[in-house]
Scaffold this motif. Sequence first.
Motif, PDB file in Angstrom:
ATOM      1  N   ILE A 292       0.821  -1.213   0.000  1.00 28.17           N
ATOM      2  CA  ILE A 292       0.000   0.000   0.000  1.00 28.17           C
ATOM      3  C   ILE A 292       0.856   1.265   0.000  1.00 28.17           C
ATOM      4  O   ILE A 292       0.659   2.145  -0.852  1.00 28.17           O
ATOM      5  CB  ILE A 292      -0.997  -0.014   1.178  1.00 28.17           C
ATOM      6  CG1 ILE A 292      -2.073  -1.065   0.927  1.00 28.17           C
ATOM      7  CG2 ILE A 292      -1.647   1.362   1.360  1.00 28.17           C
ATOM      8  CD1 ILE A 292      -3.057  -1.224   2.067  1.00 28.17           C
ATOM      9  N   PRO A 293       1.821   1.416   0.919  1.00 25.34           N
ATOM     10  CA  PRO A 293       2.629   2.640   0.850  1.00 25.34           C
ATOM     11  C   PRO A 293       3.480   2.732  -0.408  1.00 25.34           C
ATOM     12  O   PRO A 293       3.692   3.828  -0.936  1.00 25.34           O
ATOM     13  CB  PRO A 293       3.493   2.563   2.115  1.00 25.34           C
ATOM     14  CG  PRO A 293       3.525   1.143   2.492  1.00 25.34           C
ATOM     15  CD  PRO A 293       2.193   0.583   2.085  1.00 25.34           C
ATOM     16  N   ALA A 294       3.974   1.587  -0.908  1.00 23.50           N
ATOM     17  CA  ALA A 294       4.780   1.626  -2.133  1.00 23.50           C
ATOM     18  C   ALA A 294       3.935   2.115  -3.304  1.00 23.50           C
ATOM     19  O   ALA A 294       4.381   2.950  -4.110  1.00 23.50           O
ATOM     20  CB  ALA A 294       5.350   0.243  -2.426  1.00 23.50           C
ATOM     21  N   THR A 295       2.702   1.615  -3.410  1.00 19.44           N
ATOM     22  CA  THR A 295       1.810   2.048  -4.485  1.00 19.44           C
ATOM     23  C   THR A 295       1.449   3.514  -4.337  1.00 19.44           C
ATOM     24  O   THR A 295       1.438   4.273  -5.324  1.00 19.44           O
ATOM     25  CB  THR A 295       0.531   1.185  -4.485  1.00 19.44           C
ATOM     26  OG1 THR A 295       0.890  -0.190  -4.680  1.00 19.44           O
ATOM     27  CG2 THR A 295      -0.417   1.614  -5.587  1.00 19.44           C
ATOM     28  N   ALA A 296       1.144   3.923  -3.108  1.00 21.69           N
ATOM     29  CA  ALA A 296       0.778   5.325  -2.880  1.00 21.69           C
ATOM     30  C   ALA A 296       1.940   6.256  -3.217  1.00 21.69           C
ATOM     31  O   ALA A 296       1.747   7.289  -3.871  1.00 21.69           O
ATOM     32  CB  ALA A 296       0.357   5.526  -1.421  1.00 21.69           C
ATOM     33  N   VAL A 297       3.144   5.892  -2.807  1.00 21.95           N
ATOM     34  CA  VAL A 297       4.308   6.754  -3.039  1.00 21.95           C
ATOM     35  C   VAL A 297       4.582   6.899  -4.525  1.00 21.95           C
ATOM     36  O   VAL A 297       4.816   8.012  -5.028  1.00 21.95           O
ATOM     37  CB  VAL A 297       5.541   6.207  -2.299  1.00 21.95           C
ATOM     38  CG1 VAL A 297       6.822   6.891  -2.786  1.00 21.95           C
ATOM     39  CG2 VAL A 297       5.396   6.407  -0.796  1.00 21.95           C
ATOM     40  N   ILE A 298       4.550   5.785  -5.276  1.00 18.70           N
ATOM     41  CA  ILE A 298       4.894   5.883  -6.697  1.00 18.70           C
ATOM     42  C   ILE A 298       3.821   6.641  -7.459  1.00 18.70           C
ATOM     43  O   ILE A 298       4.122   7.361  -8.421  1.00 18.70           O
ATOM     44  CB  ILE A 298       5.121   4.474  -7.314  1.00 18.70           C
ATOM     45  CG1 ILE A 298       5.863   4.595  -8.650  1.00 18.70           C
ATOM     46  CG2 ILE A 298       3.824   3.722  -7.492  1.00 18.70           C
ATOM     47  CD1 ILE A 298       7.204   5.263  -8.573  1.00 18.70           C
ATOM     48  N   ARG A 299       2.567   6.542  -7.048  1.00 19.26           N
ATOM     49  CA  ARG A 299       1.518   7.304  -7.726  1.00 19.26           C
ATOM     50  C   ARG A 299       1.634   8.795  -7.419  1.00 19.26           C
ATOM     51  O   ARG A 299       1.393   9.629  -8.283  1.00 19.26           O
ATOM     52  CB  ARG A 299       0.141   6.777  -7.314  1.00 19.26           C
ATOM     53  CG  ARG A 299      -0.153   5.409  -7.873  1.00 19.26           C
ATOM     54  CD  ARG A 299      -0.268   5.431  -9.388  1.00 19.26           C
ATOM     55  NE  ARG A 299      -1.619   5.757  -9.814  1.00 19.26           N
ATOM     56  CZ  ARG A 299      -1.940   6.105 -11.040  1.00 19.26           C
ATOM     57  NH1 ARG A 299      -1.009   6.206 -11.973  1.00 19.26           N
ATOM     58  NH2 ARG A 299      -3.207   6.387 -11.359  1.00 19.26           N
ATOM     59  N   VAL A 300       2.013   9.125  -6.193  1.00 23.20           N
ATOM     60  CA  VAL A 300       2.238  10.534  -5.865  1.00 23.20           C
ATOM     61  C   VAL A 300       3.426  11.074  -6.647  1.00 23.20           C
ATOM     62  O   VAL A 300       3.390  12.194  -7.173  1.00 23.20           O
ATOM     63  CB  VAL A 300       2.453  10.710  -4.343  1.00 23.20           C
ATOM     64  CG1 VAL A 300       2.959  12.125  -4.031  1.00 23.20           C
ATOM     65  CG2 VAL A 300       1.159  10.447  -3.581  1.00 23.20           C
ATOM     66  N   ALA A 301       4.484  10.272  -6.761  1.00 29.11           N
ATOM     67  CA  ALA A 301       5.714  10.720  -7.422  1.00 29.11           C
ATOM     68  C   ALA A 301       5.591  10.755  -8.941  1.00 29.11           C
ATOM     69  O   ALA A 301       6.432  11.374  -9.606  1.00 29.11           O
ATOM     70  CB  ALA A 301       6.876   9.804  -7.032  1.00 29.11           C
ATOM     71  N   THR A 302       4.564  10.124  -9.497  1.00 32.83           N
ATOM     72  CA  THR A 302       4.398  10.091 -10.954  1.00 32.83           C
ATOM     73  C   THR A 302       3.157  10.871 -11.378  1.00 32.83           C
ATOM     74  O   THR A 302       3.253  11.966 -11.921  1.00 32.83           O
ATOM     75  CB  THR A 302       4.332   8.638 -11.454  1.00 32.83           C
ATOM     76  OG1 THR A 302       3.306   7.922 -10.744  1.00 32.83           O
ATOM     77  CG2 THR A 302       5.662   7.929 -11.238  1.00 32.83           C
ATOM     78  N   LEU A 303       1.978  10.335 -11.073  1.00 32.52           N
ATOM     79  CA  LEU A 303       0.739  10.992 -11.492  1.00 32.52           C
ATOM     80  C   LEU A 303       0.528  12.340 -10.802  1.00 32.52           C
ATOM     81  O   LEU A 303       0.364  13.373 -11.451  1.00 32.52           O
ATOM     82  CB  LEU A 303      -0.453  10.071 -11.206  1.00 32.52           C
ATOM     83  CG  LEU A 303      -1.829  10.700 -11.415  1.00 32.52           C
ATOM     84  CD1 LEU A 303      -2.057  11.069 -12.874  1.00 32.52           C
ATOM     85  CD2 LEU A 303      -2.936   9.772 -10.913  1.00 32.52           C
ATOM     86  N   TRP A 304       0.535  12.342  -9.468  1.00 32.69           N
ATOM     87  CA  TRP A 304       0.161  13.567  -8.739  1.00 32.69           C
ATOM     88  C   TRP A 304       1.255  14.614  -8.783  1.00 32.69           C
ATOM     89  O   TRP A 304       0.967  15.819  -8.678  1.00 32.69           O
ATOM     90  CB  TRP A 304      -0.245  13.219  -7.312  1.00 32.69           C
ATOM     91  CG  TRP A 304      -1.442  12.311  -7.303  1.00 32.69           C
ATOM     92  CD1 TRP A 304      -1.477  10.997  -6.931  1.00 32.69           C
ATOM     93  CD2 TRP A 304      -2.772  12.633  -7.732  1.00 32.69           C
ATOM     94  NE1 TRP A 304      -2.733  10.485  -7.095  1.00 32.69           N
ATOM     95  CE2 TRP A 304      -3.559  11.469  -7.580  1.00 32.69           C
ATOM     96  CE3 TRP A 304      -3.367  13.789  -8.225  1.00 32.69           C
ATOM     97  CZ2 TRP A 304      -4.909  11.433  -7.910  1.00 32.69           C
ATOM     98  CZ3 TRP A 304      -4.719  13.757  -8.550  1.00 32.69           C
ATOM     99  CH2 TRP A 304      -5.463  12.597  -8.386  1.00 32.69           C
ATOM    100  N   PHE A 305       2.494  14.218  -8.953  1.00 30.25           N
ATOM    101  CA  PHE A 305       3.571  15.186  -9.170  1.00 30.25           C
ATOM    102  C   PHE A 305       3.359  15.897 -10.504  1.00 30.25           C
ATOM    103  O   PHE A 305       3.543  17.117 -10.616  1.00 30.25           O
ATOM    104  CB  PHE A 305       4.919  14.461  -9.152  1.00 30.25           C
ATOM    105  CG  PHE A 305       6.115  15.356  -9.372  1.00 30.25           C
ATOM    106  CD1 PHE A 305       6.230  16.584  -8.730  1.00 30.25           C
ATOM    107  CD2 PHE A 305       7.147  14.964 -10.221  1.00 30.25           C
ATOM    108  CE1 PHE A 305       7.326  17.410  -8.929  1.00 30.25           C
ATOM    109  CE2 PHE A 305       8.250  15.775 -10.428  1.00 30.25           C
ATOM    110  CZ  PHE A 305       8.340  17.001  -9.777  1.00 30.25           C
TER     111      PHE A 305
END
Length: 325
Positions: A292-305
Amino acid sequence: MRPAAEALSAPRLRRLEFGIIAFVGLFAIGMAVAAALAGGPEIWSHLRLLSLELVLALLGLSLVNYGLRSWRWHIYSRRVGAEVSLAQSVFYYVSGFALTTTPGRVGEAFRLWMMQRCNGAPYEKTLPVLAADRLSDLGAVGLLMLLCLLAVSPQPWLLASALAATSVSFLMALRPQMALAAVGMGFRATGRWPRLFGRLRGMVRRMALLFSPEILLLSLALALAGWLAECYAFFLVLQAFGAELPLHQAVFVFTSGMLVGAMTMIPGGVGGTEATMLALLAAQGVPMELAIPATAVIRVATLWFAVALGCLALPQALRVARQAR
């Protein structure tokens, strides 16, 4: 394309910006709830493992992806005859990220609107750029996923998705006459709207300019390098959290999530991408308190960034558009 330009009026744009903020908030709340249900303390303890150096590396790899995709957009734009500079292409491309999570591909339409407004490039000329951009991403992600499936235990539905994505992309690129034949069949079946079908035929012919062998190879190389950068970022996150997944498996999980998210047609692939990545990580033996945190972090660092960068650039883009009136 006229409706897309009208949709970017000031009142509608304010509603879109509110929608973006609401979407980010709902995403954060959903991930927080999922984290709490899966074992909140363990998840938050893993999030504290993110060092400043790792965060900068993740954002830097995302910037590599955005930069390469912006360059590809510029190559396509120049190929169809749009008089746009590289700096303008990057600016338009990044500005469009602000509308990534809105329905109807508004972010991509916004880029075409900026080229029409600021550079006088008609939509009939630039529409193939949008289509080629999507096909290039689809083909690159599908190809990466397909290659990784050779090393990962076969998943029939994922294999079919990867084959479909790559086949459609390369068939459209290498055999534009198939699209021309489809347009002709559509006209013969309806017997109406000759001007519309004539414009479609013209667009398909212009798309053929974007799929000459040298342009096709260059755009595919840029897309592969860009998406591999984000795949490697995901691998770094998994390593930081202690998930011992080989690089090819991390690439497989990330590209599968991207492809399934695109197939859902939900803006930004939100929901479908995360669910697919979590399911595949669980199938690889990664516990939920890591997945869960790995998925959340990569989505923040890619999509939401990307969305954040777009929101920073959007006001200036609108000012430039108003001055070009």
